[in-house]
Design an enzyme around this catalytic site. Structure first.
Site, PDB file in Angstrom:
ATOM      1  N   SER A 194      17.773  30.901  81.041  1.00 43.48           N
ATOM      2  CA  SER A 194      16.526  30.863  80.283  1.00 43.48           C
ATOM      3  C   SER A 194      16.064  32.172  79.678  1.00 43.48           C
ATOM      4  CB  SER A 194      15.399  30.314  81.173  1.00 43.48           C
ATOM      5  OG  SER A 194      15.643  28.975  81.504  1.00 43.48           O
ATOM      6  N   LYS A 212       5.259  34.733  79.663  1.00 50.04           N
ATOM      7  CA  LYS A 212       5.675  33.338  79.685  1.00 50.04           C
ATOM      8  C   LYS A 212       4.664  32.504  80.469  1.00 50.04           C
ATOM      9  CE  LYS A 212       9.806  30.618  80.910  1.00 50.04           C
ATOM     10  NZ  LYS A 212      11.186  30.735  81.444  1.00 50.04           N
ATOM     11  N   SER A 267      14.386  28.305  78.870  1.00 48.89           N
ATOM     12  CA  SER A 267      13.000  27.880  78.825  1.00 48.89           C
ATOM     13  C   SER A 267      12.044  28.944  78.306  1.00 48.89           C
ATOM     14  CB  SER A 267      12.557  27.444  80.227  1.00 48.89           C
ATOM     15  OG  SER A 267      12.645  28.541  81.140  1.00 48.89           O
TER      16      SER A 267
END
Length: 427
Positions: A169, A75, A145
């Site tokens: 997330s 990420k 996210s």
């Protein structure tokens, strides 16, 4: 079957047996990315030559690690030594920290091939949304996210990917994209090198296609008890069916997923008991928001002062305490969290796991609405491990998952349960 279609555990087995190389698996994943990335837009950074060179180095290694040869996406708010970390923010576009975050360092040391950086909501918090589309329907969000990480695993681009969870997330995108996801006990994976939002809440998690994939990563991080797996079956497992205090916000498909998972487990021999959390848990969602916004003030203060013009208004709002979080509110939230953590741990070993919704429903249409984290944020504040499991398809044909939850530091035991119940829940 092409190598990119293999789960991480399957690929690891073939690499160990000498029938697959890290380079061949990485090359296959890169071919899949080349085919699907124009639609899914999972990655913010990808250097195929760098990835292949990394795979070749792994193939030459003398001491294979737990993640030997497995492509692993990261990420893009987690630092990587050889790739930029942009946080999806104009403030840090192209930034190279020159060192790995702690979690990336562990993955590399265990033989993972860090293949690229996946798109995220800005700073994994607010502001700009990822460009990523849901691989099942490009008109819909993959969630946030950890948008690109969940989508990349779901679409076969990589077998493993790091996400993070401060609210919902990791587990919510797992539900929206139809993959397995794990948010471990808070603090068992070092967050150094990942953008800080809330020190009380931030947790490194990951995605895979099976519970066995999730276990490989847990083994790499030396989870307590991970080397002593129990060969469980659903028969006799004690499962608490827990709609939770936010049940009124569950869409019909989320309600159907929880009911279906419970019925499937009962049919397989599990003991499924309806379970209502005691009254103090009714305020945990509000407590999580108080902690989120209260600690978020300091998390983005430096950016607000040094480059205010390019910082999204969402972060100025946090720095300026737009929620009006007071010291008294913070103390109340911390105290309630401590009380409920102890209460929740006390429900074990009466139960083997708590079964609860993973998301409010199907993935919403568009990119701006990444979904309501209300079915995740409570568990994040409680610091307990959660594993997302795909369950049904909703009215628009989109995945809808559930999650199982265990007590703090019960990660290894929860993985044992996941391996037993996942095939049943998935139907």
């Amino acid at each position: 079957m092409e190598p990119w279609q293999l789960s991480a555990a399957e690929a690891a087995g073939r690499i160990k047996a000498g029938t697959l190389t890290a380079e061949a698996l990485t090359r296959s994943c890169l071919e899949r990315i080349a085919e699907r990335e124009p639609v899914v837009k999972a990655f913010t950074y990808l250097d195929p030559l760098l990835a292949l060179n990394s795979a070749r180095r792994v193939d030459k290694g003398y001491e294979p690690g737990i993640l030997h040869g497995l492509p692993f996406a990261v990420k893009d708010m987690i630092d990587t030594a050889d790739m930029p970390t942009s946080h999806n923010s104009p403030l840090y576009e192209g930034l190279r920290q020159g060192r790995d975050a702690a979690c990336v360092g562990v993955a590399r040391a265990e033989g993972a091939v860090i293949i690229g950086k996946t798109d995220t909501v800005e700073f994994a918090a607010a502001g700009r949304r990822a460009l990523t589309r849901n691989p099942h329907d490009p008109t819909r969000t993959p969630g946030g996210s950890s948008s690109g990480s969940a989508a990349a695993v779901a679409d076969g681009m990589v077998p493993l990917a790091f996400g993070t969870q401060t609210g919902g997330s990791t587990i919510r995108p797992a539900s929206f994209c139809g993959v397995h996801g794990m948010k471990p006990t808070h603090g068992v994976v070092n967050t150094e090198g990942a953008k800080r939002y809330s020190h009380t809440l931030d947790t490194i998690g990951w995605y895979g296609r099976t519970p066995a994939d999730l276990r490989l990563v847990a083994q790499a991080f030396r989870f307590y008890g991970i080397d002593n797996p129990r060969a469980l079956t659903p028969t006799g497992l004690r499962i608490a069916l827990c709609p939770g205090p936010n049940w009124a916000l569950a869409a019909p498909e989320a309600r159907e997923a929880l009911a279906t998972a419970g019925k499937r487990l009962e049919a397989a021999g599990a003991i499924v008991e309806d379970f209502t959390l005691p009254p103090p848990f009714g305020e945990v969602t509000e407590a999580q928001l108080a902690v989120l916004y209260g600690e978020g003030r300091g998390a983005f203060l430096a950016e607000a002062l040094t480059d205010p013009g390019r910082l999204h208004d969402d972060f100025h709002d946090r720095v300026n305490n737009f929620q009006g979080v007071s010291p008294q509110r913070m103390l109340w939230a911390y105290d309630l969290a401590a009380e409920c953590r102890k209460l929740f741990d006390g429900f074990f070993p009466r139960f083997d796991a708590v079964l609860t919704p993973a998301a409010a429903g199907e993935a919403p249409v568009g990119r701006q609405d990444t979904g309501n984290p209300v079915f995740n944020s409570m568990w994040t504040l409680l610091h307990v491990p959660c594993i997302g499991i795909p369950c049904i398809k909703g009215p628009n044909g989109m995945p809808v998952g559930v999650q199982i939850v265990g007590p703090r530091f019960g990660d290894a035991e929860l993985l044992d349960v996941a391996e037993a119940v996942s095939p049943v829940i998935m139907g």
